[in-house]
Design an enzyme around this catalytic site. Sequence first.
Site, PDB file in Angstrom:
ATOM      1  N   THR A  45      16.369  -7.511   5.066  1.00  0.00           N
ATOM      2  CA  THR A  45      17.004  -6.227   4.782  1.00  0.00           C
ATOM      3  C   THR A  45      17.797  -5.728   5.984  1.00  0.00           C
ATOM      4  O   THR A  45      18.946  -5.287   5.855  1.00  0.00           O
ATOM      5  CB  THR A  45      15.933  -5.178   4.416  1.00  0.00           C
ATOM      6  OG1 THR A  45      15.163  -5.667   3.327  1.00  0.00           O
ATOM      7  CG2 THR A  45      16.577  -3.865   4.024  1.00  0.00           C
ATOM      8  N   TYR A 108      14.463  -3.889  -8.920  1.00  0.00           N
ATOM      9  CA  TYR A 108      15.127  -3.186 -10.014  1.00  0.00           C
ATOM     10  C   TYR A 108      14.476  -3.423 -11.373  1.00  0.00           C
ATOM     11  O   TYR A 108      14.313  -2.488 -12.154  1.00  0.00           O
ATOM     12  CB  TYR A 108      16.616  -3.570 -10.075  1.00  0.00           C
ATOM     13  CG  TYR A 108      17.390  -2.806 -11.124  1.00  0.00           C
ATOM     14  CD1 TYR A 108      17.699  -1.458 -10.945  1.00  0.00           C
ATOM     15  CD2 TYR A 108      17.811  -3.421 -12.299  1.00  0.00           C
ATOM     16  CE1 TYR A 108      18.407  -0.754 -11.913  1.00  0.00           C
ATOM     17  CE2 TYR A 108      18.514  -2.729 -13.268  1.00  0.00           C
ATOM     18  CZ  TYR A 108      18.808  -1.388 -13.067  1.00  0.00           C
ATOM     19  OH  TYR A 108      19.502  -0.695 -14.026  1.00  0.00           O
ATOM     20  N   TYR A 134       6.718 -10.028   0.744  1.00  0.00           N
ATOM     21  CA  TYR A 134       7.304  -8.823   1.334  1.00  0.00           C
ATOM     22  C   TYR A 134       7.134  -7.694   0.329  1.00  0.00           C
ATOM     23  O   TYR A 134       7.757  -7.689  -0.734  1.00  0.00           O
ATOM     24  CB  TYR A 134       8.780  -9.083   1.642  1.00  0.00           C
ATOM     25  CG  TYR A 134       9.524  -7.942   2.308  1.00  0.00           C
ATOM     26  CD1 TYR A 134       8.875  -6.831   2.832  1.00  0.00           C
ATOM     27  CD2 TYR A 134      10.914  -7.999   2.433  1.00  0.00           C
ATOM     28  CE1 TYR A 134       9.572  -5.806   3.448  1.00  0.00           C
ATOM     29  CE2 TYR A 134      11.627  -6.983   3.046  1.00  0.00           C
ATOM     30  CZ  TYR A 134      10.956  -5.894   3.555  1.00  0.00           C
ATOM     31  OH  TYR A 134      11.664  -4.876   4.150  1.00  0.00           O
ATOM     32  N   ARG A 139      12.184  -0.002  -1.939  1.00  0.00           N
ATOM     33  CA  ARG A 139      13.439  -0.705  -2.227  1.00  0.00           C
ATOM     34  C   ARG A 139      13.387  -1.475  -3.544  1.00  0.00           C
ATOM     35  O   ARG A 139      14.375  -1.560  -4.259  1.00  0.00           O
ATOM     36  CB  ARG A 139      13.790  -1.662  -1.082  1.00  0.00           C
ATOM     37  CG  ARG A 139      14.200  -0.969   0.210  1.00  0.00           C
ATOM     38  CD  ARG A 139      14.674  -1.982   1.234  1.00  0.00           C
ATOM     39  NE  ARG A 139      15.031  -1.351   2.501  1.00  0.00           N
ATOM     40  CZ  ARG A 139      16.222  -0.861   2.792  1.00  0.00           C
ATOM     41  NH1 ARG A 139      17.198  -0.919   1.898  1.00  0.00           N
ATOM     42  NH2 ARG A 139      16.469  -0.307   3.960  1.00  0.00           N
ATOM     43  N   LYS A 162       4.316  -9.233   4.605  1.00  0.00           N
ATOM     44  CA  LYS A 162       4.893  -8.104   5.329  1.00  0.00           C
ATOM     45  C   LYS A 162       4.657  -6.877   4.465  1.00  0.00           C
ATOM     46  O   LYS A 162       5.212  -6.748   3.379  1.00  0.00           O
ATOM     47  CB  LYS A 162       6.394  -8.307   5.575  1.00  0.00           C
ATOM     48  CG  LYS A 162       7.055  -7.106   6.267  1.00  0.00           C
ATOM     49  CD  LYS A 162       8.556  -7.292   6.416  1.00  0.00           C
ATOM     50  CE  LYS A 162       9.182  -6.070   7.085  1.00  0.00           C
ATOM     51  NZ  LYS A 162      10.660  -6.181   7.206  1.00  0.00           N
ATOM     52  N   ILE A 202       6.630  -7.288  11.481  1.00  0.00           N
ATOM     53  CA  ILE A 202       8.041  -7.677  11.398  1.00  0.00           C
ATOM     54  C   ILE A 202       8.793  -6.372  11.581  1.00  0.00           C
ATOM     55  O   ILE A 202       8.880  -5.552  10.670  1.00  0.00           O
ATOM     56  CB  ILE A 202       8.375  -8.367  10.069  1.00  0.00           C
ATOM     57  CG1 ILE A 202       7.565  -9.662   9.930  1.00  0.00           C
ATOM     58  CG2 ILE A 202       9.870  -8.678   9.994  1.00  0.00           C
ATOM     59  CD1 ILE A 202       7.813 -10.423   8.640  1.00  0.00           C
TER      60      ILE A 202
END
Length: 313
Positions: A45, A108, A134, A139, A162, A202
């Site tokens: 990202t 999404y 992740y 997001r 993460k 991270i």
Amino acid sequence: MSQFEGIWVPLVTPFRQGEPDYDQAQLLAQQLILAGVHGLVVCGTTGEAACLNEYEQAHMLAAILEVTKNTCPVLMGIGGSDTRVLTEKIRRHDDPRLTGFLASAPAYVRPAQEGIRLHFEALATATDKALVLYNIPARTGVNIDLGTCIALQKHSNIVAIKESAGLATQLSGLINCTGLKVLCGDDALLFDALGLGGHGAISAAAHVRPDLFVALYELMRAARYAEAKLLFEQLLPLIRLLFSEPNPAPVKAALALQGYIHDELRLPMTTMSLAGKTKLADLLDSLAQVSGHGPHHSIAADHNRRALLKLLS
């Protein structure tokens, strides 16, 4: 130390006149390695991967692998919603020098937990390399639940996560109820995550004074908690400012002030505000007086001010 522990940095993608600057990316990677970071992520990202085409992503990965030369593990970021497309992408990028892939939940579409589990299992089966989960529901729109992580750890290639949900309870559950290496993805929770038994981070903020983030990690491993807390309290204003505007604009502004890259992003991302850059220059000045255990790569205060004037001109 396990390969999936310590301070990892999700590399920004430097741009010059709208195009990726691979030379600057290589120099930045080398500086981070010299500062002692334990791993790098390409096309995450923070690397604006969503704005890089397939050729640019492949070229950036090759550029970083060229300079790491197996001295530093590297993960490739994988994001999207179509499981078939992503498994094909993993196969295309399956470079022998690559340590593994960092894959976010499908964005999404908001699948059920069963769909998330099957998605990650398909990705993990597409490679013989490590897959790091992740979790960033802000997001993607969906959380990777603890039960799903417990099921996924049974796959031999799924080794770490993460965790960026921003919840200490979720971090604690992952640390205590799974065998996954748990890497903090929310920099403001770094001290708490390490205190709970997390294995590292991270960290986008670790682009800036990476030596101090590495020192914080080493202090926590040595159970020198009072010193670690003091250092984290010195870093926290920087961390908060670096996430006061959309990532990676503040990180890129800080790196530009330090003379490492140009302050440039691709639309729809825009550069940090004037007010933010002014505060950032002051914080970099104050952090210049703080010493970590590793090499000191921060630029002097007068350089920060000259760079700020140049940025704003």
